[in-house]
Design a protein around this motif. Structure first.
Motif, PDB file in Angstrom:
ATOM      1  N   SER A 160       0.828  -1.221   0.000  1.00  0.00           N
ATOM      2  CA  SER A 160       0.000   0.000   0.000  1.00  0.00           C
ATOM      3  C   SER A 160       0.855   1.260   0.000  1.00  0.00           C
ATOM      4  CB  SER A 160      -0.919  -0.004   1.222  1.00  0.00           C
ATOM      5  OG  SER A 160      -0.144  -0.160   2.415  1.00  0.00           O
ATOM      6  N   PHE A 161       1.819   1.297  -0.925  1.00  0.00           N
ATOM      7  CA  PHE A 161       2.757   2.412  -0.928  1.00  0.00           C
ATOM      8  C   PHE A 161       2.055   3.738  -1.235  1.00  0.00           C
ATOM      9  CE2 PHE A 161       5.948   5.163  -2.980  1.00  0.00           C
ATOM     10  CZ  PHE A 161       6.814   5.295  -1.907  1.00  0.00           C
ATOM     11  N   SER A 162       1.294   3.767  -2.330  1.00  0.00           N
ATOM     12  CA  SER A 162       0.519   4.963  -2.672  1.00  0.00           C
ATOM     13  C   SER A 162      -0.655   4.545  -3.550  1.00  0.00           C
ATOM     14  CB  SER A 162       1.388   5.987  -3.408  1.00  0.00           C
ATOM     15  OG  SER A 162       1.784   5.483  -4.676  1.00  0.00           O
ATOM     16  N   ARG A 163      -1.555   5.488  -3.809  1.00  0.00           N
ATOM     17  CA  ARG A 163      -2.759   5.164  -4.568  1.00  0.00           C
ATOM     18  C   ARG A 163      -2.424   4.580  -5.947  1.00  0.00           C
ATOM     19  NH1 ARG A 163      -7.369   9.599  -4.447  1.00  0.00           N
ATOM     20  NH2 ARG A 163      -7.332   8.934  -2.273  1.00  0.00           N
ATOM     21  N   GLY A 164      -1.489   5.196  -6.633  1.00  0.00           N
ATOM     22  CA  GLY A 164      -1.124   4.725  -7.971  1.00  0.00           C
ATOM     23  C   GLY A 164      -0.121   3.587  -7.982  1.00  0.00           C
ATOM     24  N   PRO A 205       0.920   0.450  -5.579  1.00  0.00           N
ATOM     25  CA  PRO A 205       0.872  -0.372  -4.371  1.00  0.00           C
ATOM     26  C   PRO A 205       2.271  -0.785  -3.908  1.00  0.00           C
ATOM     27  CG  PRO A 205      -0.081  -1.549  -6.261  1.00  0.00           C
ATOM     28  CD  PRO A 205       0.157  -0.140  -6.689  1.00  0.00           C
ATOM     29  N   ILE A 206       3.197  -0.947  -4.882  1.00  0.00           N
ATOM     30  CA  ILE A 206       4.584  -1.306  -4.538  1.00  0.00           C
ATOM     31  C   ILE A 206       5.482  -0.082  -4.719  1.00  0.00           C
ATOM     32  CG2 ILE A 206       6.559  -2.752  -5.174  1.00  0.00           C
ATOM     33  CD1 ILE A 206       4.568  -4.881  -6.093  1.00  0.00           C
ATOM     34  N   ASP A 207       6.325   0.188  -3.730  1.00  0.00           N
ATOM     35  CA  ASP A 207       7.282   1.296  -3.802  1.00  0.00           C
ATOM     36  C   ASP A 207       8.112   1.178  -5.087  1.00  0.00           C
ATOM     37  OD1 ASP A 207       9.441   3.030  -3.511  1.00  0.00           O
ATOM     38  OD2 ASP A 207       9.717   2.605  -1.374  1.00  0.00           O
ATOM     39  N   PRO A 208       8.066   2.192  -5.975  1.00  0.00           N
ATOM     40  CA  PRO A 208       8.792   2.091  -7.250  1.00  0.00           C
ATOM     41  C   PRO A 208      10.313   2.030  -7.107  1.00  0.00           C
ATOM     42  CG  PRO A 208       7.765   4.271  -6.997  1.00  0.00           C
ATOM     43  CD  PRO A 208       7.265   3.426  -5.874  1.00  0.00           C
ATOM     44  N   THR A 209      10.845   2.389  -5.933  1.00  0.00           N
ATOM     45  CA  THR A 209      12.301   2.277  -5.753  1.00  0.00           C
ATOM     46  C   THR A 209      12.719   0.843  -5.425  1.00  0.00           C
ATOM     47  OG1 THR A 209      12.277   2.810  -3.370  1.00  0.00           O
ATOM     48  CG2 THR A 209      12.455   4.670  -4.902  1.00  0.00           C
ATOM     49  N   LEU A 210      11.740  -0.041  -5.191  1.00  0.00           N
ATOM     50  CA  LEU A 210      12.028  -1.447  -4.895  1.00  0.00           C
ATOM     51  C   LEU A 210      12.239  -2.234  -6.187  1.00  0.00           C
ATOM     52  CD1 LEU A 210       9.675  -3.000  -2.149  1.00  0.00           C
ATOM     53  CD2 LEU A 210      12.148  -3.197  -2.269  1.00  0.00           C
TER      54      LEU A 210
END
Length: 326
Positions: free
Chosen positions: A210-214, A216-221
């Motif tokens: 639940s990283f952000s609305r757009g 769900p997965i942190d894009p830095t991961l």
């Protein structure tokens, strides 16, 4: 203005006092009173380590948590009959029992020598045990400055806002470490201790679900790593499940943590921030490419960490039992 002039000397006195206390630390502090100290501690720590690997990350984290709250005075080891000690704070509840047990076993080993009995502080035993677990996992062996005295105060309140959290930014990390006299390079080097660390799923679940609305997965991961984390930490997983912070060489104290950050495989956002922020990125690259550079920086940083807020001379006490004041 007059008021400001008065404040400055007071602040200077505090700084000078702290500096003079740490200046009283030295290697060989117990060479006359307890000449076998280091071998007694090392033997006890080695035995404990052979029983369970958690001894290593548990002891190392215990030292860090102790030093950042009231200084390196073993106050984190104190117990309270009403559960109001440092160890009862939410930030300390995840400290591994094996870390505490390591210090207790090492203290018993030291006290088994009549020359040493009740002469060595729990704070110094913790500092030595930390060096030994680092060495036992393949990390550097370094000289430990000794002469700390044990603190007599341990409260839940004193932990508040003193320890870093998994979602910290570089600025938040730098501010907290600077408060303890540590530089950004020191902070990055000490973060490298996560190479043998572990974390519970709940500490990073937001990054994979639940990283952000757009997103769900942190894009830095790293996407593959994120998928693996989701497998190991499914929704509604048992919160006690722990994951290695270094997915490549989790039982070896090496520079893999930094190589992982370059690949987008930092478990906490506070780990990955060291690589995504342009101010710290060059140091991550340096440590990722040079094991020697990392080891040298780590020795320097953990030596400085061991000087934070120490009590020396007639301050504090030498605890007979590490879990309670005399």
């Amino acid at each position: 203005m007059e008021h400001g002039r008065l404040l400055f000397p007071c602040f200077l006195l505090v700084v000078l006092f702290a500096a003079s206390a740490s200046a009283q630390l030295r290697t060989g502090f117990y060479s006359n009173t307890c000449p076998n100290l280091e071998s007694l501690v090392r033997s006890a720590v080695t035995t404990k380590f052979q029983q369970t690997f958690v001894t290593a990350p548990g002891t190392l984290r215990l030292f860090f948590h102790d030093c950042f709250v009231r200084g390196c005075d073993a106050s984190v080891l104190l117990s309270s009959p009403t559960n109001k000690a440092e160890k009862d704070h939410p930030d300390d509840l995840s400290l591994a029992g094996d870390g505490f047990d390591t210090v207790i076993k090492a203290k018993a080993a030291v006290d088994s020598d009549p020359r040493c009995k009740n002469k060595v502080s729990c704070a110094d035993i913790l500092a030595l045990a930390t060096r030994d677990v680092i060495s036992l996992t393949g990390g550097p062996f370094y000289n430990v400055e000794l002469g700390r005295r044990d603190g007599r105060i341990s409260t839940i309140a004193s932990v508040q806002r003193k320890l870093p959290h998994p979602e910290f930014t570089l600025d938040q990390l730098n501010t907290m470490f600077a408060t303890n006299g540590l530089t950004q390079t020191d902070m990055i080097a000490l973060s490298g201790a996560h190479t043998i660390g572990f974390a519970h799923c709940g500490k990073f679940s937001k990054r994979i679900y639940s990283f952000s609305r757009g997103n769900p997965i942190d894009p830095t991961l790293n996407k593959t790593y994120a998928a693996q984390l989701r497998q190991m930490c499914p929704v509604n997983v048992d919160p006690r499940i722990a994951i290695n912070m270094d997915p490549t060489t989790p039982r070896t104290f090496d520079n893999a943590y930094f190589r992982n950050l370059v690949q987008g495989m930092g478990l906490f956002s506070s780990d990955q921030a060291l690589f995504t922020d342009p101010r710290s990125k060059p140091t991550v690259y340096q440590f990722a490419s040079s094991e020697t550079a990392f080891r040298q920086a780590f020795i320097s940083a953990i030596t400085k960490l061991g000087r934070v807020g120490v009590k020396t001379g007639n301050q504090g006490e030498i605890r007979i039992d590490c879990t309670r004041i005399n």
